[in-house]
Structures are given as C-alpha cells and as structure tokens.
Design a protein around this motif. Structure first.
Motif, PDB file in Angstrom:
ATOM      1  N   HIS A  87      10.649  21.397   7.533  1.00  0.00           N
ATOM      2  CA  HIS A  87      11.776  21.666   9.225  1.00  0.00           C
ATOM      3  C   HIS A  87      12.546  20.418   8.234  1.00  0.00           C
ATOM      4  N   ASN A  88      12.086  19.432   7.498  1.00  0.00           N
ATOM      5  CA  ASN A  88      12.221  18.087   7.084  1.00  0.00           C
ATOM      6  C   ASN A  88      13.150  19.302   5.841  1.00  0.00           C
ATOM      7  N   ASP A  89      12.933  19.841   4.976  1.00  0.00           N
ATOM      8  CA  ASP A  89      13.826  20.272   3.935  1.00  0.00           C
ATOM      9  C   ASP A  89      15.049  20.813   4.433  1.00  0.00           C
ATOM     10  N   ALA A  90      15.117  21.546   5.622  1.00  0.00           N
ATOM     11  CA  ALA A  90      16.558  22.118   6.139  1.00  0.00           C
ATOM     12  C   ALA A  90      16.573  21.359   6.876  1.00  0.00           C
ATOM     13  N   ALA A  91      16.836  20.953   7.765  1.00  0.00           N
ATOM     14  CA  ALA A  91      17.064  19.095   7.904  1.00  0.00           C
ATOM     15  C   ALA A  91      18.087  18.550   6.594  1.00  0.00           C
ATOM     16  N   ALA A  92      17.400  18.083   5.979  1.00  0.00           N
ATOM     17  CA  ALA A  92      17.848  17.394   4.463  1.00  0.00           C
ATOM     18  C   ALA A  92      19.565  18.250   3.676  1.00  0.00           C
ATOM     19  N   ASP A  93      19.104  19.464   3.715  1.00  0.00           N
ATOM     20  CA  ASP A  93      19.899  20.357   3.494  1.00  0.00           C
ATOM     21  C   ASP A  93      21.164  20.816   3.894  1.00  0.00           C
ATOM     22  N   ALA A  94      20.989  20.663   5.572  1.00  0.00           N
ATOM     23  CA  ALA A  94      22.089  20.455   6.418  1.00  0.00           C
ATOM     24  C   ALA A  94      22.894  18.928   6.265  1.00  0.00           C
ATOM     25  N   PHE A  95      21.772  17.738   6.174  1.00  0.00           N
ATOM     26  CA  PHE A  95      22.753  16.573   5.845  1.00  0.00           C
ATOM     27  C   PHE A  95      23.665  16.441   5.043  1.00  0.00           C
ATOM     28  N   PHE A  96      22.787  17.095   4.182  1.00  0.00           N
ATOM     29  CA  PHE A  96      23.554  16.831   2.243  1.00  0.00           C
ATOM     30  C   PHE A  96      25.039  17.959   2.238  1.00  0.00           C
ATOM     31  N   GLU A 154       0.623  -1.715   0.046  1.00  0.00           N
ATOM     32  CA  GLU A 154       0.066   0.133   0.233  1.00  0.00           C
ATOM     33  C   GLU A 154       1.080   1.213  -0.138  1.00  0.00           C
ATOM     34  N   ARG A 155       0.226   2.127  -0.714  1.00  0.00           N
ATOM     35  CA  ARG A 155       0.543   3.571  -1.020  1.00  0.00           C
ATOM     36  C   ARG A 155       1.232   4.191   0.960  1.00  0.00           C
ATOM     37  N   ARG A 156       2.600   4.428   1.630  1.00  0.00           N
ATOM     38  CA  ARG A 156       2.453   4.634   2.877  1.00  0.00           C
ATOM     39  C   ARG A 156       3.042   6.104   2.536  1.00  0.00           C
ATOM     40  N   LEU A 157       3.079   6.885   1.565  1.00  0.00           N
ATOM     41  CA  LEU A 157       3.299   8.660   1.879  1.00  0.00           C
ATOM     42  C   LEU A 157       1.945   9.392   2.134  1.00  0.00           C
ATOM     43  N   HIS A 158       2.360  10.289   2.792  1.00  0.00           N
ATOM     44  CA  HIS A 158       1.304  11.229   3.549  1.00  0.00           C
ATOM     45  C   HIS A 158       1.969  12.584   3.753  1.00  0.00           C
ATOM     46  N   ARG A 159       0.291  12.959   3.623  1.00  0.00           N
ATOM     47  CA  ARG A 159       1.114  14.826   3.652  1.00  0.00           C
ATOM     48  C   ARG A 159       1.339  15.163   4.676  1.00  0.00           C
ATOM     49  N   VAL A 160       2.194  16.792   4.607  1.00  0.00           N
ATOM     50  CA  VAL A 160       1.969  17.005   5.744  1.00  0.00           C
ATOM     51  C   VAL A 160       2.420  18.552   5.415  1.00  0.00           C
ATOM     52  N   LEU A 161       2.340  18.909   6.861  1.00  0.00           N
ATOM     53  CA  LEU A 161       1.663  20.592   6.572  1.00  0.00           C
ATOM     54  C   LEU A 161       3.254  21.538   7.080  1.00  0.00           C
TER      55      LEU A 161
END
Length: 322
Positions: free
Chosen positions: A190-199, A177-184
């Motif tokens: 916050h996720n984008d900032a964490a990903a940018d900081a990681f990479f 089943e599709r496990r993607l879900h929308r976030v606010l």
C-alpha cells in the motif's frame, strides 16, 4: 480360456509379421497414397477439425448454461446452497479438498492478484483478518509446535546482542534511537503504491512554483522549541539538575578532596588541578551515572555544561589556596 490366449497371441504376432513384410515390400506406398489423395485428405481433416470445434463449442455452451442456472439458483436460495455444500463436504471430504486444491493451482495467479489488491486497498482490514485466521487455527489446535534448533538459537542470540551493542553505541554517540519498524507485506505494498502515485503525478508550473515557495527558513522560535525538545538537551538538563543538587550538598567535601590531590601533585612536580572546575567535574561524573547519553553532558559537546563547570571561575578569591 488358457488355451485361447496363446492362440490369440500367435495370431496377433502372425498378422504383425505379415504387415511388416508387406511394408518392407512396398516402402513408398503410403507416401504415394498421400500424394495422390492430398486434397481429399486435407478436406477430411478440415471437416474433422470443424466437427471437433463445433462439439467443443456446444459442450462449452452447455456447461456455461448449467453454471448460469446454478448461479441463479444459488442467488435465489443462499441458505439451501450453503446446506447443500455442507452436505457434500461431509459426504465427500477428500473430493472436496482435492477440488479446492485443483481450483487454487489452476487460478493461483489470479487469486494472488485479487488478494494483493484487496490488502493494498485496506491494510488494516487485511491484518485483522490474518489475526483472526491465526486465532481460529490456534483454537482448532492447528498451531504447529515449532522450536528453533541450537544453531538457530545461537544465531538469534548473536543478532540480539549485536542489536544491543548498536543501541549502546548510538546512545554513547548521542544519536537518537532507531525509529524504523517493520511492516507487513500488505501495508508495504500500500505504501509503495501511494509513493508511486505521488511521484508519478504530473504537476503544472503553478504547482512547482508553489512547492518552491514553501522552502522558507525555519522561524527562530520554532528552532528554539525543537532544541528544547531534543533528547540530548533533555538529558543535559536532567544531569545538570542532579549535579547541581549533589554539588550543593557536598561542595566542601569535593573542594577539600581536590585541594588535597592538587597539593600532592604539586609536591610531586606535577601541575595542580583546577580547583575551580574540578569539584564540579566530580559532581557531573556522579550525576551522569546510569545515563546512556553521558557524552551529551561533556564540556566539549555542550556549551551549557561548559558554562556550568566554569561558574566558579568568575568568583576567584584568595580564600582558595593550596
């Protein structure tokens, strides 16, 4: 008063006509005056600008002094400040609202930036604050009564039907089943900032070597555990358990039915059915009813199902006849 007004208008018109006539008679007077007094004009302009800038600085300093004094008083008397604000809001509600709107439009970029930073720092707190604001609006009766139009309802219904069809197709294909879900938006930022900081993090040679050494083959025990926990294998186990129970209870009936069909086919010049696997196939079809992942329990997609279907091939005997 009525007699004086026409006389004033006539005098103004006469002066304007005289000024225009003089300007027409001396077209180069102003240019010559500016040329003769250029330095004096520039000096007066500089003095005027200095005086204006000085007045602006003094006014700004005076306002800042008043702001600092008001802030100091508010810090020392928070309750009185709040009471004064409430009295002002009650006495001048429209003026207060307009002032709030003006402040927002003057500083909307800074306000939005502060809000995004605050939400990115703590998405859960931002979501909780948003839910509280919605609850307060509903409690105050400010929740708008909105209903979709017929065209919007048709669009929503079509999207839901398409989503259901997609889920059924994925289930028939044996896909999870599709496990993607929308976030606010705050959590997404916050996720984008964490990903940018990681990479964007610079890693040394030792870190890269350590990461590469982590790429080892998955242990066989872990692979088997993952396979046992997979959804398809779970469905196969459930279907085979039902099929085994059904076959044990109706084996004689199934074999008799298959034998009758095989004799009919043989008399008609067609090849008979496989009397060893066909009864179990009927039991498997009965057990697969109601499952979305029926393709997972097919002989061509599961070796376990194939082995179960061919169990009786090793028991060939002369008692099974056409």
């Amino acid at each position: 008063m009525s007699d004086a007004q026409p006389r004033d208008d006539e005098g103004a018109a006469r002066l304007a006509a005289q000024r225009k006539a003089w300007n027409d008679a001396h077209p180069t007077y102003y240019a010559e005056y500016r040329e003769r007094n250029r330095e004096d004009i520039r000096r007066k302009n500089r003095e005027r600008e200095r005086d204006r800038a000085q007045r602006e600085r003094e006014e700004k300093a005076r306002r800042q002094k008043g702001i600092d004094r008001a802030r100091a008083w508010a810090a020392e008397h928070p309750e009185e400040r709040q009471q004064a604000r409430e009295r002002y809001k009650q006495k001048h509600p429209e003026t207060y609202k307009q002032a709030q709107r003006d402040y927002y439009y003057r500083n909307r970029d800074a306000i939005a930036e502060r809000r995004r930073a605050r939400e990115a720092a703590d998405p859960e707190k931002a979501n909780e604050a948003r839910r509280r604001a919605v609850d307060r609006a509903r409690a105050a009766g400010r929740d708008p009564a909105w209903s979709p139009t017929p065209d919007q309802r048709a669009t929503y219904r079509e999207r839901e039907n398409e989503a259901r069809r997609l889920r059924r197709r994925r289930a028939r294909a044996g896909l999870p089943e599709r496990r993607l879900h929308r976030v606010l938006a705050p959590e997404r930022r916050h996720n984008d900032a964490a990903a940018d900081a990681f990479f964007a993090q610079k890693r040394s040679g030792e870190d890269i070597a350590r990461i590469r050494n982590q790429d080892e083959p998955t242990p066989p025990d872990l692979v088997r555990a993952l396979q046992e926990r997979s959804e398809n294998r779970r469905v196969v186990r459930e279907i085979l358990a039902i099929a085994e129970e059904y076959f044990a209870d109706h084996e004689v009936e199934l074999r008799a039915r298959v034998a009758e069909v095989s004799r009919t086919r043989f008399r008609g010049g067609m090849l008979p059915l496989d009397v060893y696997t066909e009864p179990r196939r009927h039991a498997l079809e009965f057990a697969s009813r109601g499952y979305f992942r029926t393709c997972a329990a097919s002989p061509t997609s599961s070796m376990t199902v194939f082995r179960w279907l061919t169990t009786d091939l090793a028991k060939r005997g002369p008692d099974i006849t056409l």
